[in-house]
Design a protein around this motif. Structure first.
Motif, PDB file in Angstrom:
ATOM      1  N   VAL A 258       0.836  -1.195   0.000  1.00  0.00           N
ATOM      2  CA  VAL A 258       0.000   0.000   0.000  1.00  0.00           C
ATOM      3  C   VAL A 258       0.876   1.252   0.000  1.00  0.00           C
ATOM      4  CG1 VAL A 258      -1.948   1.175   1.068  1.00  0.00           C
ATOM      5  CG2 VAL A 258      -1.669  -1.293   1.394  1.00  0.00           C
ATOM      6  N   VAL A 259       0.631   2.131  -0.946  1.00  0.00           N
ATOM      7  CA  VAL A 259       1.218   3.469  -0.929  1.00  0.00           C
ATOM      8  C   VAL A 259       0.169   4.381  -0.303  1.00  0.00           C
ATOM      9  CG1 VAL A 259       2.112   5.387  -2.289  1.00  0.00           C
ATOM     10  CG2 VAL A 259       2.596   3.028  -2.977  1.00  0.00           C
ATOM     11  N   ILE A 260       0.438   4.846   0.916  1.00  0.00           N
ATOM     12  CA  ILE A 260      -0.538   5.650   1.650  1.00  0.00           C
ATOM     13  C   ILE A 260      -0.183   7.125   1.524  1.00  0.00           C
ATOM     14  CG2 ILE A 260      -1.686   6.039   3.855  1.00  0.00           C
ATOM     15  CD1 ILE A 260      -0.981   3.259   4.709  1.00  0.00           C
ATOM     16  N   ASP A 261      -1.116   7.885   1.022  1.00  0.00           N
ATOM     17  CA  ASP A 261      -0.990   9.329   0.842  1.00  0.00           C
ATOM     18  C   ASP A 261      -1.887   9.997   1.880  1.00  0.00           C
ATOM     19  OD1 ASP A 261      -1.047  11.969  -0.007  1.00  0.00           O
ATOM     20  OD2 ASP A 261      -2.149  11.549  -1.855  1.00  0.00           O
ATOM     21  N   VAL A 262      -1.283  10.593   2.900  1.00  0.00           N
ATOM     22  CA  VAL A 262      -2.031  11.187   4.008  1.00  0.00           C
ATOM     23  C   VAL A 262      -1.945  12.703   3.926  1.00  0.00           C
ATOM     24  CG1 VAL A 262      -2.409  11.228   6.508  1.00  0.00           C
ATOM     25  CG2 VAL A 262      -1.377   9.207   5.437  1.00  0.00           C
ATOM     26  N   LYS A 263      -3.088  13.350   3.871  1.00  0.00           N
ATOM     27  CA  LYS A 263      -3.165  14.812   3.891  1.00  0.00           C
ATOM     28  C   LYS A 263      -3.884  15.216   5.174  1.00  0.00           C
ATOM     29  CE  LYS A 263      -4.340  18.636   0.779  1.00  0.00           C
ATOM     30  NZ  LYS A 263      -5.024  18.985  -0.501  1.00  0.00           N
ATOM     31  N   PRO A 264      -3.133  15.334   6.274  1.00  0.00           N
ATOM     32  CA  PRO A 264      -3.769  15.543   7.579  1.00  0.00           C
ATOM     33  C   PRO A 264      -4.256  16.986   7.752  1.00  0.00           C
ATOM     34  CG  PRO A 264      -1.398  15.567   7.831  1.00  0.00           C
ATOM     35  CD  PRO A 264      -1.671  15.260   6.376  1.00  0.00           C
ATOM     36  N   ALA A 265      -5.221  17.158   8.655  1.00  0.00           N
ATOM     37  CA  ALA A 265      -5.702  18.507   8.959  1.00  0.00           C
ATOM     38  C   ALA A 265      -4.594  19.338   9.594  1.00  0.00           C
ATOM     39  CB  ALA A 265      -6.919  18.431   9.876  1.00  0.00           C
ATOM     40  N   LYS A 266      -3.714  18.692  10.358  1.00  0.00           N
ATOM     41  CA  LYS A 266      -2.570  19.366  10.973  1.00  0.00           C
ATOM     42  C   LYS A 266      -1.293  18.639  10.559  1.00  0.00           C
ATOM     43  CE  LYS A 266      -5.129  20.907  15.069  1.00  0.00           C
ATOM     44  NZ  LYS A 266      -5.218  20.867  16.555  1.00  0.00           N
ATOM     45  N   GLY A 267      -0.253  19.410  10.282  1.00  0.00           N
ATOM     46  CA  GLY A 267       0.998  18.813   9.852  1.00  0.00           C
ATOM     47  C   GLY A 267       1.108  18.800   8.341  1.00  0.00           C
ATOM     48  N   TYR A 268       2.083  18.029   7.840  1.00  0.00           N
ATOM     49  CA  TYR A 268       2.407  18.030   6.422  1.00  0.00           C
ATOM     50  C   TYR A 268       1.861  16.781   5.725  1.00  0.00           C
ATOM     51  CZ  TYR A 268       5.737  21.475   8.173  1.00  0.00           C
ATOM     52  OH  TYR A 268       6.307  22.553   8.787  1.00  0.00           O
ATOM     53  N   ARG A 269       1.590  16.946   4.437  1.00  0.00           N
ATOM     54  CA  ARG A 269       1.170  15.808   3.619  1.00  0.00           C
ATOM     55  C   ARG A 269       2.328  14.828   3.507  1.00  0.00           C
ATOM     56  NH1 ARG A 269      -1.803  16.296  -2.310  1.00  0.00           N
ATOM     57  NH2 ARG A 269      -2.496  14.108  -2.459  1.00  0.00           N
ATOM     58  N   ILE A 270       2.035  13.545   3.633  1.00  0.00           N
ATOM     59  CA  ILE A 270       3.082  12.528   3.627  1.00  0.00           C
ATOM     60  C   ILE A 270       2.726  11.390   2.680  1.00  0.00           C
ATOM     61  CG2 ILE A 270       3.781  13.044   5.998  1.00  0.00           C
ATOM     62  CD1 ILE A 270       2.314  10.592   6.937  1.00  0.00           C
ATOM     63  N   ILE A 271       3.750  10.757   2.151  1.00  0.00           N
ATOM     64  CA  ILE A 271       3.637   9.516   1.377  1.00  0.00           C
ATOM     65  C   ILE A 271       4.440   8.460   2.119  1.00  0.00           C
ATOM     66  CG2 ILE A 271       4.162   8.335  -0.791  1.00  0.00           C
ATOM     67  CD1 ILE A 271       2.054  10.397  -1.226  1.00  0.00           C
ATOM     68  N   MET A 272       3.845   7.297   2.341  1.00  0.00           N
ATOM     69  CA  MET A 272       4.577   6.198   2.962  1.00  0.00           C
ATOM     70  C   MET A 272       4.104   4.891   2.362  1.00  0.00           C
ATOM     71  SD  MET A 272       2.857   6.244   6.776  1.00  0.00           S
ATOM     72  CE  MET A 272       1.077   6.141   7.026  1.00  0.00           C
ATOM     73  N   THR A 273       5.013   3.930   2.255  1.00  0.00           N
ATOM     74  CA  THR A 273       4.636   2.585   1.820  1.00  0.00           C
ATOM     75  C   THR A 273       4.412   1.740   3.060  1.00  0.00           C
ATOM     76  OG1 THR A 273       6.980   2.004   1.623  1.00  0.00           O
ATOM     77  CG2 THR A 273       5.843   2.719  -0.367  1.00  0.00           C
ATOM     78  N   SER A 274       3.351   0.927   3.038  1.00  0.00           N
ATOM     79  CA  SER A 274       2.963   0.274   4.283  1.00  0.00           C
ATOM     80  C   SER A 274       2.054  -0.917   4.003  1.00  0.00           C
ATOM     81  CB  SER A 274       2.250   1.295   5.188  1.00  0.00           C
ATOM     82  OG  SER A 274       2.030   0.762   6.482  1.00  0.00           O
ATOM     83  N   PHE A 275       1.309  -1.325   5.048  1.00  0.00           N
ATOM     84  CA  PHE A 275       0.368  -2.433   4.951  1.00  0.00           C
ATOM     85  C   PHE A 275      -1.036  -1.926   5.275  1.00  0.00           C
ATOM     86  CE2 PHE A 275       2.398  -2.404   9.124  1.00  0.00           C
ATOM     87  CZ  PHE A 275       1.319  -2.355   9.991  1.00  0.00           C
ATOM     88  N   PRO A 276      -2.063  -2.641   4.916  1.00  0.00           N
ATOM     89  CA  PRO A 276      -3.434  -2.192   5.186  1.00  0.00           C
ATOM     90  C   PRO A 276      -3.686  -2.052   6.687  1.00  0.00           C
ATOM     91  CG  PRO A 276      -3.424  -4.013   3.618  1.00  0.00           C
ATOM     92  CD  PRO A 276      -2.041  -3.928   4.178  1.00  0.00           C
ATOM     93  N   GLY A 277      -4.276  -0.929   7.085  1.00  0.00           N
ATOM     94  CA  GLY A 277      -4.610  -0.697   8.482  1.00  0.00           C
ATOM     95  C   GLY A 277      -3.542   0.011   9.272  1.00  0.00           C
ATOM     96  N   TRP A 280       1.516   4.018  10.293  1.00  0.00           N
ATOM     97  CA  TRP A 280       2.918   4.318  10.022  1.00  0.00           C
ATOM     98  C   TRP A 280       3.368   3.436   8.874  1.00  0.00           C
ATOM     99  CZ3 TRP A 280       7.447   1.506  12.468  1.00  0.00           C
ATOM    100  CH2 TRP A 280       7.118   0.198  12.835  1.00  0.00           C
ATOM    101  N   SER A 281       4.628   3.517   8.499  1.00  0.00           N
ATOM    102  CA  SER A 281       5.068   2.716   7.361  1.00  0.00           C
ATOM    103  C   SER A 281       5.297   1.261   7.737  1.00  0.00           C
ATOM    104  CB  SER A 281       6.355   3.303   6.768  1.00  0.00           C
ATOM    105  OG  SER A 281       6.894   2.443   5.796  1.00  0.00           O
ATOM    106  N   GLY A 282       5.948   1.022   8.869  1.00  0.00           N
ATOM    107  CA  GLY A 282       6.269  -0.352   9.250  1.00  0.00           C
ATOM    108  C   GLY A 282       7.562  -0.818   8.617  1.00  0.00           C
ATOM    109  N   GLU A 283       7.625  -0.754   7.281  1.00  0.00           N
ATOM    110  CA  GLU A 283       8.889  -1.045   6.607  1.00  0.00           C
ATOM    111  C   GLU A 283       9.744   0.213   6.552  1.00  0.00           C
ATOM    112  OE1 GLU A 283       7.681  -2.362   2.747  1.00  0.00           O
ATOM    113  OE2 GLU A 283       7.638  -0.343   1.923  1.00  0.00           O
ATOM    114  N   ASP A 284       9.138   1.321   6.926  1.00  0.00           N
ATOM    115  CA  ASP A 284       9.803   2.601   7.145  1.00  0.00           C
ATOM    116  C   ASP A 284      10.416   3.220   5.908  1.00  0.00           C
ATOM    117  OD1 ASP A 284       9.032   2.970   9.765  1.00  0.00           O
ATOM    118  OD2 ASP A 284      10.623   1.691  10.513  1.00  0.00           O
ATOM    119  N   TYR A 285       9.513   3.623   5.005  1.00  0.00           N
ATOM    120  CA  TYR A 285       9.852   4.526   3.913  1.00  0.00           C
ATOM    121  C   TYR A 285       8.832   5.659   3.935  1.00  0.00           C
ATOM    122  CZ  TYR A 285      10.748   6.713  -0.507  1.00  0.00           C
ATOM    123  OH  TYR A 285      11.054   7.644  -1.454  1.00  0.00           O
ATOM    124  N   TYR A 286       9.318   6.904   4.097  1.00  0.00           N
ATOM    125  CA  TYR A 286       8.444   8.070   4.191  1.00  0.00           C
ATOM    126  C   TYR A 286       9.020   9.220   3.364  1.00  0.00           C
ATOM    127  CZ  TYR A 286       7.314   5.826   8.750  1.00  0.00           C
ATOM    128  OH  TYR A 286       6.992   4.957   9.763  1.00  0.00           O
TER     129      TYR A 286
END
Length: 902
Positions: A258-277, A280-286
């Motif tokens: 999963v490539v998760i694209d998070v645009k939070p109400a507070k903080g910065y937009r982030i891209i991370m590769t991860s697992f469903p659910g 955080w990344s888990g495999e730790d790429y952000y």
């Protein structure tokens, strides 16, 4: 009589509207669909073995979007972690087969134990923001009907899912004298009396001997180590052992797609590769919108404390709220609990500085530089860190040269360290994204790699990156011999470039049933297939075949160009032209012009001999174009070149602001092409002077086509554009749900093109209005071709499709290798290549390294071939209903008129 004509006209209009409603929406089918979907501000799409998930808003809202859109995958991930307990020797000896009631009962007890322990260990350390996000994920899954072991999914399930890595590492060195696993084992003994006290001691001892897997490989380079000083960063996740012997096997890592694209109400937009659910990344790429890149490679577990904060929280906060390396280091070090020690690699693309942070409970040394490379291979670099984790023996081992270390122990970590050092000498000063791909595809760096990610400073300006699902440079596509529940084959899916979804996209939902329209009820046959030679870095076929004098010309990722007989698939010749290529050939006057990692080549079409090579123009990934003795080609160095067709000498060049993947086209006195800088350019073909350019909101990979006085092309901003050919003014645009990298094709005033939103569209070429669309199970990068009234294209879901060009109805589809079925959306052999259709045959390349030839089931002229296309039942229903409506209204009117006259 005038009233009668009005009624008839209204009846016809009503019937036409009803018919068009059926045609403009997507097609139905009767099988489960796991592809594109949306919920409020959230989106999900399948693309080349990955799920792209976009979520945004307040913590609970974005969590709910996540859970709702990935409900089935989250449930699947939980069951996989539930299976991990069966890797323990004592449990494996029990006479229970996978899938049996007692086997599942053990899994249920294990998962319940994990939930209880992780809540006790970690929950209180979570800030309210991430507690709400986790609750939202759980509620989203629950509202979609997600169940685990007969119970609805709760926040306890989602927390345990996020904390499994840290939790299992905590079992290797418990803080209390009584091992926490004893309580779990006592539950087992109450239900399975065959278990003994000696089994319990064996079980506990085996848990304490668990070692962390070689979790990742990574590098980050900058300054004089790279081609132009930009930062280049890459990381691969690993699996360890088999699904029957290791707690971190491919059973777990194959689901981290999963490539998760998070645009939070507070903080910065982030891209991370991860697992469903995961939060955080888990495999730790952000990476985040402030230019921060954050990766890690784990090292051996050492001392830890229950008073610290989970790495889940610290890593997520580091990427969501940091705009400098100092901020990242502060977030990671503060309240560190010592679980999951690692080497963090950090880059700030705003400044060009990179850093290495080795983080254990008692030590956190930081190295920083503006010139150089840091490598990660699961071994500590710092002497103090070695002393903390391994004692005096480890301290001394760390001081030894790599060649001496190899004589003492040939571990995977030391082997990769040696290879990184070798490649450093070879590539220092030359590193870019393409060299990065080569490094991460090299043995033994790629051993047991389950994915790879890579980005650089230019890509980061738009939060872009390249991803590879599977093992780069290797294939794991043979059926698994391990009889383990939930375990599937894991084919390599190839490299794909991704950018986040634009805020202005338009989601086109399939109509009718909830799940839409991919079926194998109608199939065609394979006439022949040709297998390319597997090279050191893989042999994926991204290239589209070109037909010339009954010979097919194409290239493969291993850097070879092939000439194949179009009638029988027999190889005529092949030529090595670099270490990689995804360029498609342009063939004219018995010359094959094609790009590679070594520049642009001109080969003879008869035997493949090199006529000339221009190696001074960088990597040429797109298809060249030849017009009036001049070869035009775009390069990843950001320039478009005009070369003499006879000898390859440069006539002129023009520099854009980013890499060029779009293929040029020449019309009249102008050459048109797109660039990753988001512009469509028109240059004077004779001298390269700018005529005009049109700025879109994202990168342009799609190649332009000409229709009347329009230039039509797609952009990563989700739009298909039509511009005035003379001045570049916008005529119209059509908005899809994600990026358009497919090159459009035009037939009978209709534009056909694919989008990464999983749809193939048919658009009115004159005004950009929608005629119909067809939804697949993954993104469409392949450029469609129309032949015999049928539109043909390949798809990331592993299928090649043939649709009625007028109505969008499915004529046939075929999946000669892996295809997406159900929740396992990483099990696919994508078709990125575009088809060539001729003489009743469809020719197309595949990521599995093959060129396929299918029976088109259509022939020219197209009017005759359309007679064989079936009229769908729903279309026939609306036609009959419309006619019946007209007859009924007419009869009622005539009866009423007659009575009125009487």
């Amino acid at each position: 009589m005038g009233k009668l004509w009005c009624i008839l006209l209204i009846s016809l209009l009503v019937s036409t509207v009803l018919l068009n409603v059926n045609l403009v929406q997507g097609r139905d089918n009767d099988i489960e669909f796991y592809g594109s979907n949306t919920y409020k501000a959230g989106y999900r799409y399948n693309v080349q073995g990955w799920i792209y998930l976009h979520i945004e808003g307040e913590p609970y809202d974005r969590g709910y979007q996540h859970g709702y859109l990935l409900a089935d995958e989250i449930v699947d991930m939980i069951y996989r972690w539930g299976t991990v307990v069966h890797t323990f020797s004592v449990i494996k000896r029990l006479p229970f087969k996978p899938g049996s009631d007692k086997y599942e009962e053990i899994s249920r007890l294990w998962w319940g134990f994990c939930k209880t322990r992780t809540m006790k260990m970690f929950w209180d350390g979570y800030p309210e923001e991430y507690k709400e996000e986790i609750q939202g994920i759980a509620d989203g899954v629950k509202d979609r009907g997600g169940m685990v072991y007969g119970a609805v999914v709760t926040k306890e399930d989602i927390l345990a899912l996020n904390e499994m890595y840290e939790f299992i590492l905590s079992l290797t060195s418990p803080l209390k004298r009584v091992h926490p696993l004893r309580s779990f084992f006592h539950m087992l003994k109450e239900r399975f009396t065959v278990l003994s006290s000696s089994d319990e001691e064996e079980f506990i001892k085996e848990a304490e001997m668990l070692s962390p897997p070689d979790h990742c490989s990574a590098f980050i380079a900058t300054g004089d180590a790279t081609v132009d000083g930009r930062i280049v960063a890459s990381q691969s996740n690993f699996y360890a052992g088999s699904a029957t012997t290791s707690w971190f096997s491919n059973l777990i890592t194959q689901r981290w797609n999963v490539v998760i694209d998070v645009k939070p109400a507070k903080g910065y937009r982030i891209i991370m590769t991860s697992f469903p659910g995961s939060i955080w990344s888990g495999e730790d790429y952000y990476q985040n919108e402030q230019g921060i890149i954050l990766m890690e490679t784990s090292i051996n577990q050492g001392p830890w404390t229950s008073k610290g904060v989970s790495v889940v929280v610290r890593a997520r906060e580091a990427v969501q709220y940091s705009d400098s390396i100092d901020d990242v280091v502060h977030s990671l070090v503060k309240d560190n609990n010592g679980l999951m020690p690692n080497q963090w690699l950090v880059g700030d693309t705003k400044t060009g500085e990179i850093a290495s942070l080795e983080l254990t409970l008692f030590n956190h040394p930081v190295e920083r530089t503006f010139n150089g490379v840091y490598y990660g291979y699961n071994l500590p670099r710092n002497p103090r860190v070695n002393l903390e984790l391994f004692g005096l023996k480890g301290y001394i081992f760390n001081l030894l040269p790599t060649n001496v270390q190899l004589k003492l122990v040939k571990s995977h970590g030391v082997l990769r360290k040696e290879k990184f050092e070798e490649l450093d000498e070879l590539f220092y000063g030359k590193i870019d994204v393409e060299i990065g791909k080569q490094i991460m595809s090299t043995y033994p760096i790629n051993i047991k790699s389950s994915d790879c990610k890579i980005t650089d400073s230019e890509l980061m300006k738009k939060l872009g990156l390249w991803v590879f699902m599977g093992t780069p440079g290797g294939r794991r596509d043979k059926p698994s011999e391990e009889k383990v529940e939930w375990l599937t084959d894991t084919p390599s899916c190839g490299w794909v470039q991704l950018y986040p979804v634009s805020s202005k996209v338009c989601y086109h939902a399939p109509s009718g049933k909830e799940n839409n329209n991919v079926m194998e009820k109608k199939t065609c046959c394979v006439i022949w297939e040709f297998k390319t030679k597997n090279g050191e870095f893989g042999n994926e076929v991204y290239s589209s075949p070109t037909l010339y004098n009954k010979t097919l010309f194409f290239s493969s990722w291993n850097g070879e160009v092939y000439a194949v007989n179009s009638n029988n698939g027999r190889e005529l010749w092949r030529k090595k032209i670099g270490w990689s290529t995804r360029s498609s050939p342009f063939v004219v006057d018995n010359r094959v012009f094609i790009g590679s990692s070594d520049g642009l080549y001109a080969l003879t079409s008869v035997d493949g001999d090199i006529v000339w090579r221009n190696e001074n123009i960088g990597v040429v990934s797109s298809k060249p174009f030849v017009s009036e003795g001049v070869v035009y080609c775009g390069s990843l160095d950001g320039k478009i070149y005009a070369l003499n067709m006879l000898n390859g000498e440069m006539l002129w060049s023009y520099t854009t602001d980013d890499s060029i993947y779009s293929s040029p086209v020449v019309v009249g006195d102008a050459v048109y092409f797109g660039s990753n800088d988001g512009r469509l350019y028109a240059l004077n073909k004779n001298n390269g002077e700018i005529i005009w350019f049109h700025q879109t909101e994202d990168s342009i990979i799609s190649s332009p086509v000409v229709y009347k006085d329009f230039i039509i092309f797609g952009s990563w901003d989700g739009n298909l554009y039509a511009l005035n050919q003379i001045d570049g003014e916008l005529k119209w645009n059509f908005t899809t749900g994600w990026g358009v990298v497919s090159t459009p094709t035009i037939w009978m005033d209709t534009v056909y093109f694919g989008s990464l939103d999983n749809n193939l569209y048919a658009i009115n070429a004159d005004n950009g209005t929608l005629k119909w669309f067809f939804t697949c199970k993954a993104g469409i990068q392949s450029s469609p071709k129309v032949y015999g009234g049928v539109v043909f294209f390949g798809c990331d879901d592993g299928r090649v499709y043939a649709l009625n060009a007028l109505t969008g109805e499915l004529v046939w589809s075929i999946a000669p290798s892996y295809k997406i079925e159900g929740v396992y959306n990483y099990v696919t052999t994508p078709f990125v290549s575009s088809p060539t259709v001729f003489d009743g045959k469809v020719f197309i390349g595949s990521i599995d390294g093959k060129l396929y030839t299918f029976d088109a089931g259509a022939k020219e002229p197209w009017m005759k071939s359309l007679k064989t296309v079936e009229i769908p039942v729903e279309t026939m229903f609306f036609i009959l209903f419309s006619l019946l409506l007209v007859v009924t209204i007419t009869a009622v009117y005539l009866i009423w008129s007659k009575r009125r006259m009487q």
